[in-house]
Design an enzyme around this catalytic site. Structure first.
Site, mmCIF file in Angstrom:
data_model
loop_
_atom_site.group_PDB
_atom_site.id
_atom_site.type_symbol
_atom_site.label_atom_id
_atom_site.label_comp_id
_atom_site.label_asym_id
_atom_site.label_seq_id
_atom_site.Cartn_x
_atom_site.Cartn_y
_atom_site.Cartn_z
ATOM 1 N N ASP A 113 51.905 30.087 40.340
ATOM 2 C CA ASP A 113 51.426 29.273 39.220
ATOM 3 C C ASP A 113 51.919 27.838 39.331
ATOM 4 O O ASP A 113 53.101 27.566 39.145
ATOM 5 C CB ASP A 113 51.898 29.891 37.900
ATOM 6 C CG ASP A 113 51.364 29.162 36.686
ATOM 7 O OD1 ASP A 113 50.415 28.365 36.839
ATOM 8 O OD2 ASP A 113 51.881 29.387 35.583
ATOM 9 N N ASP A 315 45.094 22.444 39.517
ATOM 10 C CA ASP A 315 45.692 23.702 39.086
ATOM 11 C C ASP A 315 45.217 24.845 39.980
ATOM 12 O O ASP A 315 44.023 24.967 40.262
ATOM 13 C CB ASP A 315 45.323 23.976 37.629
ATOM 14 C CG ASP A 315 46.030 25.184 37.061
ATOM 15 O OD1 ASP A 315 47.260 25.290 37.242
ATOM 16 O OD2 ASP A 315 45.364 26.028 36.438
#
Length: 437
Positions: A113, A315
């Site tokens: 992440d 992201d």
């Protein structure tokens, strides 16, 4: 060029590590427990749905649902009230990292992440734990586990640390009711044949709202001191993501291996927000569809340094790319105008804009799509912004964000070498056949 270079590096060294004496910097001061500095190694990444007997439509549907949930979490981070006891983080994601923890080493998988910092996994004794495919880690059975004292700088790096019997405690919330709570500790993490001692992590003993078969925890790759790159004191990492549905693993390179990869132009300047310093904000000046430069003011993608609103982040865990509404509507209308095919409802598959394809595929002309970064123009391959969830249908892999922040998602990054260089505040891109031997 980048593809062949990347393949050469992977063939040259599946896992590489070099140790050298630590040097005194502000970052290594937080890593005083490490006796050696890791300078480079590789981690294999698997898509969370890899190996499951799912159709292409099901794979896309699940990925878009996860991405939509992640978008809500990211937006919750922007809108969370100041001074709340529990901070909100991104969580969730699309790519699993396989690693081991403890001595003896116990394997588990965790989400990679780039939108959060904490490394955590489920631990015994568990007040509330979700099902995972591997045994839940028991720190009492590991000879290398240590609790983290409350006075530790990495304990203080938590936004809301608490203390119990001089043991550092954490709580991470993820914006949609998901939450992990537990004790902070240090442990040996093993990636392939590379073992790294004294990594600070969260031992999650109360984990709510997770458990969808997506690993046993999370490895934060963000910009804060608790993330894996920060704890290893590496300022470069890169990944090359294989497309959704591919059985070939993706690759994550850290440190000197990422240093060896020259992605070249285009690139974009990294910006760090004082409000949400974890995120990788990038510098986007505009967009083009075909030969048309869209009438979007660059301020639509600018980060407001005063209040932390706006901006665009890159992201790994968000599936689609989301632009602020006025920018997205401009993109949407220009594609409708240039493609000139019947628009159909794609909401059942999670898309906002879909077209009915002609019976003769050779008649399908997809306009180019270019992202104008401050360090060059990135022209995406058409399969990175139009995908076909079913026969006779193509859909735009983009959407609209509602809270003023845009997100460069992972479908747009597939089959692309993406190099993060925080030391020089730049992200670089190069086309590549990810996973190629």
């Amino acid at each position: 060029m980048a593809s062949s270079l990347y393949s050469f590096l992977l063939a040259l060294s599946i896992v590489y590590i070099f140790v050298a004496p630590t040097h005194s910097t502000s970052r290594t001061a937080l890593n005083h427990r490490h006796e050696a500095k890791v300078t480079g190694f590789q981690i294999m990444l698997e898509h969370v749905d890899s190996g499951k007997n799912l159709t292409k439509f099901q794979l896309l549907e699940r990925a878009i649902e996860r991405g939509s949930r992640r978008l809500q979490r990211l937006e919750a981070m922007l809108n969370g009230p100041s001074g709340v006891e529990t901070s909100v983080y991104a969580g969730d994601g699309e790519y699993l990292m396989n690693l081991s923890i403890g001595t003896p080493a116990q394997p588990f998988s965790a989400i990679m992440d780039t939108g959060s910092d904490l490394i955590w996994t489920q631990c015994q004794p568990c007040t509330q734990c979700f099902n995972q495919s591997t045994p839940i880690f028991n720190p009492q059975g590991s000879s290398s586990f240590s609790t983290l004292p409350c006075s530790s700088q990495l304990c203080q790096a938590l936004s809301s640390p608490t203390c119990s019997n001089n043991f550092c405690q954490y709580t991470y919330g993820y914006g949609d009711g998901s939450e992990t709570q537990g004790s902070m500790g240090t442990e040996t993490l093993t990636f392939g044949s590379v073992s790294i001692p004294n990594i600070t992590f969260g031992c999650g003993e109360n984990n709510q709202g997770f458990g969808q078969g997506n690993g046993a925890g999370l490895v934060g790759m963000g910009r804060g001191p608790l993330s894996l790159p920060s704890q290893l004191d590496v300022t470069k990492f890169s990944y090359c993501m294989t497309p959704i549905g591919s059985s070939t693993p993706s690759n994550l390179l850290l440190g000197s291996l990422a240093n060896s990869v020259t992605a070249g132009s285009p690139n974009t300047t990294l910006i760090q927000s004082s409000q949400i310093p974890t995120f990788y904000y990038i510098t986007l000046n505009g967009l083009s569809v075909g030969s048309t430069r869209l009438p979007i003011d660059p301020s639509a993608f600018a980060l407001n340094s005063n209040n932390g609103t706006g901006g665009i982040i890159i992201d790994s865990g968000t599936t689609l790319t989301y632009f602020v509404n006025n920018a997205y509507q401009s993109v949407r209308q220009e594609f409708i105008s240039q493609i000139n095919l019947p628009v159909v409802n794609g909401s059942s598959s999670g898309f906002d804009l879909c077209f009915q394809t002609p019976s003769d595929p050779s008649n399908l002309q997809i306009p180019t799509f270019v992202m104008h970064f401050d360090g060059g123009d990135l022209e995406l391959p058409s399969e990175n912004y139009f995908i076909s969830p079913s026969n006779g249908l193509i859909c735009l892999a983009m959407g609209s964000s509602s809270q003023g922040m845009s997100i460069f998602g992972n479908i747009q990054q597939q089959n692309m070498l993406v190099v993060y260089d925080t030391g020089n505040s730049v992200v670089s891109f190069a086309s590549a056949q990810c996973g190629a031997s």
